[in-house]
Design a protein around this motif. Structure first.
Motif, PDB file in Angstrom:
ATOM      1  N   ASN A  86     -29.151  51.166 -17.394  1.00  0.00           N
ATOM      2  CA  ASN A  86     -28.637  49.800 -16.737  1.00  0.00           C
ATOM      3  C   ASN A  86     -29.758  48.661 -17.030  1.00  0.00           C
ATOM      4  O   ASN A  86     -30.837  48.778 -17.087  1.00  0.00           O
ATOM      5  CB  ASN A  86     -28.366  49.925 -15.344  1.00  0.00           C
ATOM      6  CG  ASN A  86     -27.380  50.881 -14.881  1.00  0.00           C
ATOM      7  OD1 ASN A  86     -26.172  50.847 -15.390  1.00  0.00           O
ATOM      8  ND2 ASN A  86     -27.869  52.009 -14.294  1.00  0.00           N
ATOM      9  N   GLU A 128     -24.796  47.220 -18.769  1.00  0.00           N
ATOM     10  CA  GLU A 128     -24.655  48.766 -18.869  1.00  0.00           C
ATOM     11  C   GLU A 128     -25.884  49.304 -19.782  1.00  0.00           C
ATOM     12  O   GLU A 128     -26.776  48.464 -19.721  1.00  0.00           O
ATOM     13  CB  GLU A 128     -23.598  49.426 -19.190  1.00  0.00           C
ATOM     14  CG  GLU A 128     -22.196  49.113 -18.712  1.00  0.00           C
ATOM     15  CD  GLU A 128     -22.154  49.423 -17.137  1.00  0.00           C
ATOM     16  OE1 GLU A 128     -22.880  50.534 -16.754  1.00  0.00           O
ATOM     17  OE2 GLU A 128     -21.425  48.993 -16.282  1.00  0.00           O
ATOM     18  N   GLY A 169     -26.073  45.757 -25.408  1.00  0.00           N
ATOM     19  CA  GLY A 169     -25.399  47.105 -24.848  1.00  0.00           C
ATOM     20  C   GLY A 169     -24.696  47.913 -25.773  1.00  0.00           C
ATOM     21  O   GLY A 169     -24.146  47.436 -26.902  1.00  0.00           O
ATOM     22  N   THR A 226     -23.204  51.067 -24.683  1.00  0.00           N
ATOM     23  CA  THR A 226     -22.205  51.636 -23.835  1.00  0.00           C
ATOM     24  C   THR A 226     -21.078  50.615 -23.511  1.00  0.00           C
ATOM     25  O   THR A 226     -19.761  51.499 -23.114  1.00  0.00           O
ATOM     26  CB  THR A 226     -22.787  52.332 -22.557  1.00  0.00           C
ATOM     27  OG1 THR A 226     -23.188  51.467 -21.656  1.00  0.00           O
ATOM     28  CG2 THR A 226     -24.030  53.280 -23.045  1.00  0.00           C
ATOM     29  N   ASN A 227     -21.113  49.718 -23.358  1.00  0.00           N
ATOM     30  CA  ASN A 227     -20.230  48.535 -23.002  1.00  0.00           C
ATOM     31  C   ASN A 227     -20.026  47.505 -23.998  1.00  0.00           C
ATOM     32  O   ASN A 227     -21.064  46.392 -23.863  1.00  0.00           O
ATOM     33  CB  ASN A 227     -20.259  48.136 -21.657  1.00  0.00           C
ATOM     34  CG  ASN A 227     -19.132  47.409 -21.016  1.00  0.00           C
ATOM     35  OD1 ASN A 227     -18.297  46.957 -21.881  1.00  0.00           O
ATOM     36  ND2 ASN A 227     -19.028  46.917 -19.937  1.00  0.00           N
ATOM     37  N   SER A 228     -18.961  47.346 -24.834  1.00  0.00           N
ATOM     38  CA  SER A 228     -18.723  46.339 -25.868  1.00  0.00           C
ATOM     39  C   SER A 228     -18.770  44.846 -25.349  1.00  0.00           C
ATOM     40  O   SER A 228     -18.932  43.705 -25.833  1.00  0.00           O
ATOM     41  CB  SER A 228     -17.709  46.666 -26.738  1.00  0.00           C
ATOM     42  OG  SER A 228     -16.410  46.545 -26.176  1.00  0.00           O
ATOM     43  N   ASP A 229     -18.381  44.699 -23.908  1.00  0.00           N
ATOM     44  CA  ASP A 229     -18.053  43.606 -23.396  1.00  0.00           C
ATOM     45  C   ASP A 229     -19.353  43.181 -22.870  1.00  0.00           C
ATOM     46  O   ASP A 229     -19.619  41.856 -22.179  1.00  0.00           O
ATOM     47  CB  ASP A 229     -17.260  43.875 -22.231  1.00  0.00           C
ATOM     48  CG  ASP A 229     -15.687  44.174 -22.593  1.00  0.00           C
ATOM     49  OD1 ASP A 229     -15.420  43.587 -23.720  1.00  0.00           O
ATOM     50  OD2 ASP A 229     -14.946  44.699 -21.879  1.00  0.00           O
ATOM     51  N   ASP A 230     -20.669  43.613 -22.754  1.00  0.00           N
ATOM     52  CA  ASP A 230     -21.755  43.221 -22.130  1.00  0.00           C
ATOM     53  C   ASP A 230     -22.384  42.118 -23.011  1.00  0.00           C
ATOM     54  O   ASP A 230     -22.195  41.971 -24.257  1.00  0.00           O
ATOM     55  CB  ASP A 230     -22.936  44.129 -22.300  1.00  0.00           C
ATOM     56  CG  ASP A 230     -22.559  45.451 -21.183  1.00  0.00           C
ATOM     57  OD1 ASP A 230     -21.983  44.839 -20.155  1.00  0.00           O
ATOM     58  OD2 ASP A 230     -23.563  46.426 -21.143  1.00  0.00           O
ATOM     59  N   LYS A 265     -19.137  38.590 -26.273  1.00  0.00           N
ATOM     60  CA  LYS A 265     -18.695  39.967 -26.958  1.00  0.00           C
ATOM     61  C   LYS A 265     -18.499  39.641 -28.477  1.00  0.00           C
ATOM     62  O   LYS A 265     -18.409  40.484 -29.391  1.00  0.00           O
ATOM     63  CB  LYS A 265     -17.871  40.777 -26.405  1.00  0.00           C
ATOM     64  CG  LYS A 265     -16.217  40.004 -26.257  1.00  0.00           C
ATOM     65  CD  LYS A 265     -15.535  41.271 -25.478  1.00  0.00           C
ATOM     66  CE  LYS A 265     -14.087  40.780 -25.572  1.00  0.00           C
ATOM     67  NZ  LYS A 265     -13.115  41.640 -24.843  1.00  0.00           N
TER      68      LYS A 265
END
Length: 238
Positions: free
Chosen positions: A38, A48, A71, A73-77, A104
């Motif tokens: 994190n 994430e 990021g 694990t999360n493409s929106d980070d 993103k």
């Protein structure tokens, strides 16, 4: 740069490059990367699982560093790219950081500096490392800073006390961070607020006689937002 290592400050540059608090006589450079479960910064969760590369050079107390977070694990980070210019002499340090954030889709333009449109935030910091205790003050002075209760630029600020210690064969660092006045930049603090209580432990994992990987774990509580986080990571450095 989790905790202060996850961002380039004058103290973080010195720590990352393995230098003493006194000015070195030759140019030194380093490259490294943190991998974290994190992305926690000053009591806030900003992402994430992330990889966070760092590159720095320093000479006679003057240092320049680049740092990023991406990021996986999360493409929106949000993606981040920071530059820090700092100076350290003895225990005293001072610096300026240019934070840059993209969405993103990478549609934000890096060389857009127009007021109210830029994705850059400029922050100044000053502090002193006494050895058993370090004090650091940070203030946003330009760019995409957030607002105060009146809707005006907040000059968002953050103050942190940190103390290293050894316990049970591990290297520890405890930190207490506060936001001194109202700003929407730090978890919507509406006045003085304790936003970061962190305890971090680090242990070198010895791979060979000459190569070790620092592994770290930390617990962070943010009383202001009523949230708590646990994060694990490791550092890769030649």
């Amino acid at each position: 740069m989790i905790m202060k290592k996850y961002r380039f400050t004058a103290l973080a540059l010195v720590a990352m490059m393995g230098m003493s608090a006194y000015a070195q006589e030759k140019l030194e450079a380093t490259i490294s990367a943190d991998v974290v479960t994190n992305y926690i910064w000053r009591g806030q969760k900003l992402g994430e699982g992330s990889i966070q590369p760092a590159l720095g050079i320093a000479y006679k107390g003057l240092s320049l560093g680049a740092w990023g977070s991406y990021g996986f694990t999360n493409s929106d980070d949000t993606k981040e790219f920071d530059l820090t210019l700092a100076y350290t002499t003895g225990g005293f340090n001072i610096g300026i950081t240019d934070y840059f954030f993209t969405d993103k889709d990478d549609e934000v333009k890096y060389f857009m500096y127009k007021a109210h449109e830029t994705a850059h935030v400029w922050e100044a910091n000053v502090g002193y490392d006494f050895g058993p205790l370090a004090l650091q003050w940070y203030t946003n002075f330009a760019g995409a800073d957030k607002v105060n209760k009146s809707g005006k630029r907040a000059y968002s600020s953050y103050f942190e006390l940190s103390a290293p210690f050894k316990l049970g064969g591990l290297d520890w660092d405890a930190a207490l961070g506060v936001v001194p006045y109202a700003t929407s930049f730090y978890s919507d603090a509406d006045g003085f607020a304790v936003t970061n209580i962190t305890v971090k432990a680090t242990k070198d994992l010895q791979i060979t006689d000459k190569f070790a990987i620092p592994i770290f774990a930390q617990v962070t509580a943010n009383p202001s937002s009523q949230k708590a986080y646990f994060a694990l990571g490791f550092t890769l450095q030649p």
